[in-house]
Design a protein around this motif. Structure first.
Motif, PDB file in Angstrom:
ATOM      1  N   ILE A 289     -25.043 -62.916 -57.862  1.00 28.47           N
ATOM      2  CA  ILE A 289     -24.877 -63.978 -58.549  1.00 28.47           C
ATOM      3  C   ILE A 289     -24.578 -63.469 -60.149  1.00 28.47           C
ATOM      4  O   ILE A 289     -23.675 -63.946 -60.815  1.00 28.47           O
ATOM      5  CB  ILE A 289     -25.806 -64.926 -58.403  1.00 28.47           C
ATOM      6  CG1 ILE A 289     -25.694 -65.605 -57.158  1.00 28.47           C
ATOM      7  CG2 ILE A 289     -25.533 -66.186 -59.620  1.00 28.47           C
ATOM      8  CD1 ILE A 289     -26.622 -66.830 -56.609  1.00 28.47           C
ATOM      9  N   LEU A 290     -25.393 -62.653 -60.548  1.00 31.39           N
ATOM     10  CA  LEU A 290     -25.191 -61.976 -61.795  1.00 31.39           C
ATOM     11  C   LEU A 290     -24.203 -61.440 -62.159  1.00 31.39           C
ATOM     12  O   LEU A 290     -23.642 -61.779 -63.219  1.00 31.39           O
ATOM     13  CB  LEU A 290     -26.622 -61.029 -62.136  1.00 31.39           C
ATOM     14  CG  LEU A 290     -26.668 -60.352 -63.410  1.00 31.39           C
ATOM     15  CD1 LEU A 290     -26.884 -61.218 -64.578  1.00 31.39           C
ATOM     16  CD2 LEU A 290     -27.843 -59.144 -63.407  1.00 31.39           C
ATOM     17  N   VAL A 291     -23.587 -60.795 -61.371  1.00 34.01           N
ATOM     18  CA  VAL A 291     -22.054 -60.004 -61.545  1.00 34.01           C
ATOM     19  C   VAL A 291     -21.145 -60.836 -61.691  1.00 34.01           C
ATOM     20  O   VAL A 291     -20.138 -60.781 -62.562  1.00 34.01           O
ATOM     21  CB  VAL A 291     -22.046 -58.933 -60.436  1.00 34.01           C
ATOM     22  CG1 VAL A 291     -20.753 -58.339 -60.484  1.00 34.01           C
ATOM     23  CG2 VAL A 291     -23.051 -57.828 -60.307  1.00 34.01           C
ATOM     24  N   ILE A 294     -21.133 -62.663 -64.914  1.00 34.66           N
ATOM     25  CA  ILE A 294     -20.815 -61.657 -66.103  1.00 34.66           C
ATOM     26  C   ILE A 294     -19.081 -61.825 -66.078  1.00 34.66           C
ATOM     27  O   ILE A 294     -18.495 -61.791 -67.248  1.00 34.66           O
ATOM     28  CB  ILE A 294     -21.184 -60.410 -65.694  1.00 34.66           C
ATOM     29  CG1 ILE A 294     -22.660 -60.326 -65.835  1.00 34.66           C
ATOM     30  CG2 ILE A 294     -20.343 -59.380 -66.519  1.00 34.66           C
ATOM     31  CD1 ILE A 294     -23.209 -58.654 -65.497  1.00 34.66           C
ATOM     32  N   PHE A 295     -18.348 -61.937 -65.182  1.00 34.86           N
ATOM     33  CA  PHE A 295     -16.961 -61.825 -65.103  1.00 34.86           C
ATOM     34  C   PHE A 295     -16.260 -63.286 -65.132  1.00 34.86           C
ATOM     35  O   PHE A 295     -15.233 -63.263 -64.969  1.00 34.86           O
ATOM     36  CB  PHE A 295     -16.451 -60.892 -63.919  1.00 34.86           C
ATOM     37  CG  PHE A 295     -16.856 -59.663 -64.114  1.00 34.86           C
ATOM     38  CD1 PHE A 295     -15.940 -58.690 -64.949  1.00 34.86           C
ATOM     39  CD2 PHE A 295     -18.008 -58.915 -63.417  1.00 34.86           C
ATOM     40  CE1 PHE A 295     -16.450 -57.310 -65.238  1.00 34.86           C
ATOM     41  CE2 PHE A 295     -17.939 -57.812 -63.545  1.00 34.86           C
ATOM     42  CZ  PHE A 295     -17.466 -56.938 -64.534  1.00 34.86           C
ATOM     43  N   ARG A 296     -17.087 -64.208 -65.274  1.00 36.14           N
ATOM     44  CA  ARG A 296     -16.614 -65.456 -65.162  1.00 36.14           C
ATOM     45  C   ARG A 296     -15.835 -65.606 -66.663  1.00 36.14           C
ATOM     46  O   ARG A 296     -16.281 -65.137 -67.655  1.00 36.14           O
ATOM     47  CB  ARG A 296     -17.458 -66.524 -65.366  1.00 36.14           C
ATOM     48  CG  ARG A 296     -17.841 -67.091 -63.951  1.00 36.14           C
ATOM     49  CD  ARG A 296     -18.604 -68.448 -63.715  1.00 36.14           C
ATOM     50  NE  ARG A 296     -18.655 -69.092 -62.626  1.00 36.14           N
ATOM     51  CZ  ARG A 296     -19.093 -70.021 -62.112  1.00 36.14           C
ATOM     52  NH1 ARG A 296     -19.422 -70.899 -63.079  1.00 36.14           N
ATOM     53  NH2 ARG A 296     -19.049 -70.678 -60.900  1.00 36.14           N
ATOM     54  N   VAL A 297     -14.545 -65.990 -66.771  1.00 36.37           N
ATOM     55  CA  VAL A 297     -13.901 -66.178 -67.863  1.00 36.37           C
ATOM     56  C   VAL A 297     -14.329 -66.592 -68.998  1.00 36.37           C
ATOM     57  O   VAL A 297     -14.377 -65.936 -70.360  1.00 36.37           O
ATOM     58  CB  VAL A 297     -12.478 -66.594 -67.764  1.00 36.37           C
ATOM     59  CG1 VAL A 297     -11.546 -66.664 -68.973  1.00 36.37           C
ATOM     60  CG2 VAL A 297     -11.713 -66.264 -66.700  1.00 36.37           C
ATOM     61  N   PRO A 298     -14.946 -67.544 -69.044  1.00 35.61           N
ATOM     62  CA  PRO A 298     -15.695 -68.424 -70.371  1.00 35.61           C
ATOM     63  C   PRO A 298     -16.764 -67.400 -70.843  1.00 35.61           C
ATOM     64  O   PRO A 298     -17.034 -67.040 -72.038  1.00 35.61           O
ATOM     65  CB  PRO A 298     -16.197 -69.641 -69.984  1.00 35.61           C
ATOM     66  CG  PRO A 298     -15.410 -70.019 -68.853  1.00 35.61           C
ATOM     67  CD  PRO A 298     -14.887 -68.922 -68.083  1.00 35.61           C
ATOM     68  N   LEU A 300     -16.938 -64.027 -70.335  1.00 37.47           N
ATOM     69  CA  LEU A 300     -16.444 -63.074 -71.109  1.00 37.47           C
ATOM     70  C   LEU A 300     -15.870 -63.129 -72.409  1.00 37.47           C
ATOM     71  O   LEU A 300     -16.221 -62.445 -73.364  1.00 37.47           O
ATOM     72  CB  LEU A 300     -14.972 -62.373 -70.002  1.00 37.47           C
ATOM     73  CG  LEU A 300     -15.607 -61.674 -68.865  1.00 37.47           C
ATOM     74  CD1 LEU A 300     -14.269 -61.398 -67.953  1.00 37.47           C
ATOM     75  CD2 LEU A 300     -16.093 -60.186 -69.276  1.00 37.47           C
ATOM     76  N   LEU A 301     -15.236 -64.277 -72.715  1.00 39.68           N
ATOM     77  CA  LEU A 301     -14.766 -64.595 -73.854  1.00 39.68           C
ATOM     78  C   LEU A 301     -15.787 -64.696 -75.082  1.00 39.68           C
ATOM     79  O   LEU A 301     -15.863 -64.001 -75.915  1.00 39.68           O
ATOM     80  CB  LEU A 301     -13.956 -65.858 -74.058  1.00 39.68           C
ATOM     81  CG  LEU A 301     -12.729 -65.867 -73.089  1.00 39.68           C
ATOM     82  CD1 LEU A 301     -12.125 -67.147 -72.954  1.00 39.68           C
ATOM     83  CD2 LEU A 301     -11.609 -65.127 -73.856  1.00 39.68           C
ATOM     84  N   VAL A 302     -16.909 -65.566 -74.774  1.00 41.29           N
ATOM     85  CA  VAL A 302     -18.077 -65.517 -75.544  1.00 41.29           C
ATOM     86  C   VAL A 302     -19.008 -64.466 -75.703  1.00 41.29           C
ATOM     87  O   VAL A 302     -19.467 -63.914 -76.649  1.00 41.29           O
ATOM     88  CB  VAL A 302     -18.857 -66.858 -75.280  1.00 41.29           C
ATOM     89  CG1 VAL A 302     -18.062 -68.194 -75.504  1.00 41.29           C
ATOM     90  CG2 VAL A 302     -19.607 -66.930 -74.023  1.00 41.29           C
ATOM     91  N   GLY A 303     -18.675 -63.634 -74.670  1.00 36.93           N
ATOM     92  CA  GLY A 303     -19.581 -62.174 -74.524  1.00 36.93           C
ATOM     93  C   GLY A 303     -19.038 -61.381 -75.394  1.00 36.93           C
ATOM     94  O   GLY A 303     -19.639 -60.766 -76.374  1.00 36.93           O
TER      95      GLY A 303
END
Length: 498
Positions: A289-291, A294-298, A300-303
């Motif tokens: 679930i963590l991985v 991490i790769f959810r688009v929102p 990634l953007l705010v990251g």
């Protein structure tokens, strides 16, 4: 006895908030196909999305704890959070003293924090499966104990290599409060009003640390050698560890019919309050679930926006001494430490901006039937402006050897941006993915520290090659364009339901 009008009103408000949270949860769980994040799926693995739906009749629910107990737990969280970055950057004003003892250059000595900063990010990610499996409190307490042991080891280190090793492990173990803060806030407080307020305080506390720590170390360096200064840091970790032991509590709660009995204090401290008591998730499932998050688009953007926001302010923190101790400033330990108060006051100003924005948005959201978590991202614009002009002012002041007041004023603006943008992004992430507070907290912490780790490797060489004004001008342009594009994209795709 008939219920009072106040009781009925509070009940209606409570029910309204619960229905809103159910709606948000349903929308959040429909983002992926196939969806491993649905309510049933999360319950199956022990990451219970229904923990957001509090039980108003049960005093065991952290949401219903008395105010004094919530404040005690929050105080313990603050005592350890301020040491995460504050303890890691404690040695930033002690590099010169270490060069004489170990006969190394200042450039080499200044790398002693790099791996510790990097491991703060990855340590937070590594901690997530343990937190989800054993509970927040035992992981919180025992990592504080390990961080204390690492600081003692660094204090007594016989060589630079062993000192770096202990400092790196300090970063690995000491980062946990930066991860559990968000889920603790999630578990204890009301989402509409209290979440943004507490996030603002918590974010500001650990973001003040990188500047308060070196300032205090600089003052102590006037009366103590560098080992004595680290002994003081060990004492602060000791006090924080005792505070966590006395006031910290497990906030994980499972609504049930009374068949599940909560573990006692010692069972919780030893990790028996997690998997053994409530059928918590496996390590493999939590990592999966963590991985995915991490790769959810929102995220990634705010990251990426978080990485960009943190890179340049941390670059100032690790390189400022090389400027203010050299001509024409020639600052001593006390003056160099005092310069960091500009950064501290900037962070507090960032807290104030975040507070005012969140108060305004909390009062006005009830008038917006189309409310979305992305509206909180509009809180980045004013702080971003301050970050840009702060970088420009800082660079021009040093490049043209202007008064130290210009340097301080620029640093003040940079930290307004640092804290203000982080508060807005964190509030957005918690509201959008409230069912995974621990995971989104660890992800944001990872992006933040990756930026801080990388900058120390290239900033000094970049300045030597291009000049201070060019470097900080470029940094201002990069952060402005990157954050505007990434945050605006997150807001737009949020409107489309992504």
């Amino acid at each position: 006895m008939a219920p009072s009008t106040c009781d009925i009103s509070e009940s209606h408000d409570y029910n309204r908030r619960q229905e809103q949270l159910k709606t948000t949860e349903t929308q959040s769980s429909n983002d992926l196909t196939p969806d491993p994040f649905s309510e049933k799926s999360n319950q199956d693995v022990g990451i219970v999305t229904s923990s957001i739906l509090h039980d108003p009749s049960n005093s065991l629910d952290p949401h219903n704890w008395p105010t004094w107990k919530k404040r005690s737990v929050f105080f313990a969280l603050m005592s350890s959070s301020i040491l995460c970055d504050g303890g890691m950057t404690w040695g930033a004003t002690l590099f010169v003293a270490q060069t004489f003892e170990w006969h190394i250059s200042i450039a080499t000595s200044s790398t002693s924090m790099n791996y510790g900063i990097l491991l703060q990010g990855f340590g937070g990610v590594f901690a997530v499966p343990f937190i989800e499996h054993f509970g927040k409190y035992p992981v919180w307490f025992w990592t504080q104990v390990l961080a204390l042991a690492c600081v003692i080891g660094a204090t007594l280190a016989p060589s630079f290599a062993s000192f770096v090793a202990f400092r790196s492990l300090q970063g690995l173990f000491g980062t946990v409060p930066q991860v559990i803060g968000l889920p603790i806030i999630h578990d204890m407080y009301d989402p509409e009003v209290d979440w943004p307020r507490k996030i603002n305080i918590w974010d500001t506390t650990f973001l003040v640390g990188p500047f308060l720590g070196p300032a205090l170390a600089g003052y102590f360096a006037n009366v103590l050698d560098w080992r004595g200064c680290f002994a003081v840091l060990a004492g602060l970790y000791g006090v924080s560890t005792i505070t966590v032991l006395v006031f910290g509590r497990e906030t994980y709660y499972v609504a049930n019919d009374g068949s599940l009995k909560p573990p006692n204090f010692m069972e919780t401290l030893l990790g028996r309050g997690g998997a053994l008591a409530f059928d918590r998730p496996s390590f493999a499932r939590t990592c999966e679930i963590l991985v995915l998050y991490i790769f959810r688009v929102p995220m990634l953007l705010v990251g990426f926006a978080t990485l960009c926001n943190f890179t340049w302010p941390i670059g100032i923190t690790v390189t400022v001494d090389s400027f203010i101790r050299a001509p024409p400033y020639l600052m001593d330990n006390t003056s160099a430490g005092s310069m960091r108060w500009a950064a501290i006051f900037g962070a507090l100003a960032g807290w104030l901006i975040g507070y005012l924005f969140n108060e305004w948005i909390s009062k006005n959201r009830v008038h917006r039937p189309d409310w979305r978590p992305e509206y909180r991202l509009h809180g980045v614009w004013v702080p971003l402006f301050c970050l840009v002009w702060g970088l420009i002012t800082y660079g021009i002041s040093i490049n043209f050897e202007k008064s130290w007041v210009g340097i301080a004023f620029g640093w003040f603006g940079v930290n307004i941006g640092l804290v203000g943008t982080m508060v807005a992004i964190t509030a957005f992430a918690l509201e959008k993915y409230s069912e995974q507070a621990t995971i989104v907290s660890a992800i944001l912490n990872m992006w933040r520290t990756c930026g801080g780790f990388s900058v120390s490797y290239f900033q000094s060489a970049w300045i030597a090659r291009a000049g201070v004004a060019v470097v900080f001008g470029c940094q201002a342009a990069i952060v402005a364009v990157t954050v505007v594009c990434l945050v605006a994209t997150a807001i737009i795709i949020g409107k489309k339901g992504v």
